[in-house]
Write an enzyme that holds these catalytic residues in place. Structure first.
Site, PDB file in Angstrom:
ATOM      1  CB  CYS A 112      22.087  40.597  29.641  1.00 14.61           C
ATOM      2  SG  CYS A 112      21.082  39.022  29.506  1.00 14.61           S
ATOM      3  CG  HIS A 251      19.450  43.493  30.749  1.00 16.12           C
ATOM      4  ND1 HIS A 251      19.234  43.206  29.377  1.00 16.12           N
ATOM      5  CD2 HIS A 251      19.283  42.340  31.331  1.00 16.12           C
ATOM      6  CE1 HIS A 251      18.749  42.174  29.131  1.00 16.12           C
ATOM      7  NE2 HIS A 251      18.890  41.399  30.353  1.00 16.12           N
ATOM      8  CG  ASN A 281      16.056  39.573  28.705  1.00 14.28           C
ATOM      9  OD1 ASN A 281      17.221  40.011  27.884  1.00 14.28           O
ATOM     10  ND2 ASN A 281      16.637  38.919  29.842  1.00 14.28           N
TER      11      ASN A 281
END
Ligand code: UT7
Length: 324
Positions: A112, A251, A281
């Site tokens: 990520c 994020h 996500n």
């Protein structure tokens, strides 16, 4: 004066999967997913929507905004953990797809945090050669790496791509700096094995298959603390405070992680860009997709200081600052 983002773009797969759709696949409810994650839907790739195809479409939009031709690019970096092939890299596929005939290209694996690592790297190239034009992409089709019977993970992740064209400007704006970290000792808490080894003499222990395995609660705790520390460390080093920041683009992991971060940093609601409810996500793609949305909806103006922060498998995490 320094490294700037000249243009941004993003691309999401056509197919949208809602929480109600997931109720038909695993033992879960819309209420559980919404209250624990803030996610209501996510885009899931189908047909030929491979990581590189989404990347290429995002890249074309970023190049158009930047006013840069594909043949002007010197380097293409795709941050991803879900390339449709192990070799060639997604970056090489993108290079071919968009006609970036003068660029060299490779993938970056930092889960990520990949986009922030990629921008930091692009900054180093641009500092070394002001003429450099670099395409940094964060892109995933994590739907191809999910165990669709594991309700702990399949409800969280989504697919998509975001891109940024990085170059040099003599203006007042530019990349201020970053505070990036990794800790490989905690890998087990969030990992994905490679396909089974074909070498009978080299057995990888505990290979649970090439899909995401996650200790959600532990990841949650580490994510909040790591992002808070990265942000505080960076601001202190740059002698800035949160009052100097116009927009935070974190994020998009989970709304509860983002709320905790807001609480700990005492960030007002309107300073944090959040779109996790629509996309889930998307790992390396989450920050560049959010950045593109923020840019195109005029949430970022000339002179604004934008703060990014991320956390992901590795563990990898960090924060960075850009003055627009
Ligand atoms: O980019 C970084 C990547 N990772 C993340 O950001 C994830 C960070 N972690 C999280 O977001 C949260 O830990 C989760 C959303 C994954 C899980 O939420 P939680 O509040 O930590 O739940 P939990 O794992 O402690 O599970 C609580 C209960 C369990 O049942 P029991 O043992 O209490 O009976 C789970 O089996 O919830 C159950 N559960 C579910 N129930 C309905 C787990 N997943 C689901 C589900 N639907 N999808």
């Amino acid at each position: 004066m320094g490294t700037v983002i000249l243009g941004t773009g993003s691309c999401l797969p056509r197919n949208v999967v809602t929480n109600s759709d997931l109720e038909k696949i695993v033992d879960t409810t819309d209420e559980w997913i919404t209250s624990r994650t803030g996610i209501q839907s996510r885009h899931i790739a189908s047909g030929d929507e491979y990581t590189y195809k989404l990347s290429a479409r995002a890249a074309e939009k970023a190049l158009e905004m930047a006013g840069v031709g594909a043949e002007e690019l010197d380097l293409i970096v795709v941050a991803t953990i879900s390339s449709h092939m192990l070799m060639p890299s997604s970056a090489c596929f993108v290079q071919n797809e968009i006609g970036a005939t003068n660029a060299f290209a490779w993938d970056l694996n930092a889960a990520c945090s990949g986009f922030l690592y990629g921008i930091d790297l692009a900054d180093k190239y641009v500092r070394a050669d002001k003429k450099s034009k670099i395409l940094v992409i964060g892109a995933e089709t994590l739907s191809t790496r999910i165990n669709w019977e594991d309700r702990n993970t399949c409800i969280i992740f989504g697919d998509g791509a975001g891109a940024a064209v990085v170059g040099y400007s003599e203006s007042e704006s530019g990349y201020i700096g970053s505070n990036l970290s990794s800790d490989g000792s905690l890998w087990k808490l969030l990992h994905m094995h490679a396909p089974e080894s074909t070498n009978p003499n080299l057995k990888v222990p505990d290979n649970t298959g090439a899909h995401i395995v996650m200790e959600g609660r532990e990841v949650f705790k580490h994510a909040v603390k790591a992002m808070e520390d990265a942000v505080r460390g960076l601001l202190e080093r740059e002698q800035l405070t949160l009052d100097d920041i116009n927009l935070v683009i974190p994020h998009q992991a989970n709304i509860r992680i983002l709320n905790k971060l807001k609480e700990r940093l005492q960030l007002p609601e309107d300073k944090v860009f959040i779109n996790v409810s629509d996309y889930g996500n998307t790992s390396a793609a989450s920050i560049p997709i959010a950045l593109d949305e923020a840019k195109r909806s005029n949430r970022i103006s000339s002179g604004d200081t934008v703060l990014f922060c991320s956390f992901g498998g590795g563990f990898t995490w960090g924060a960075s600052l850009i003055k627009w």
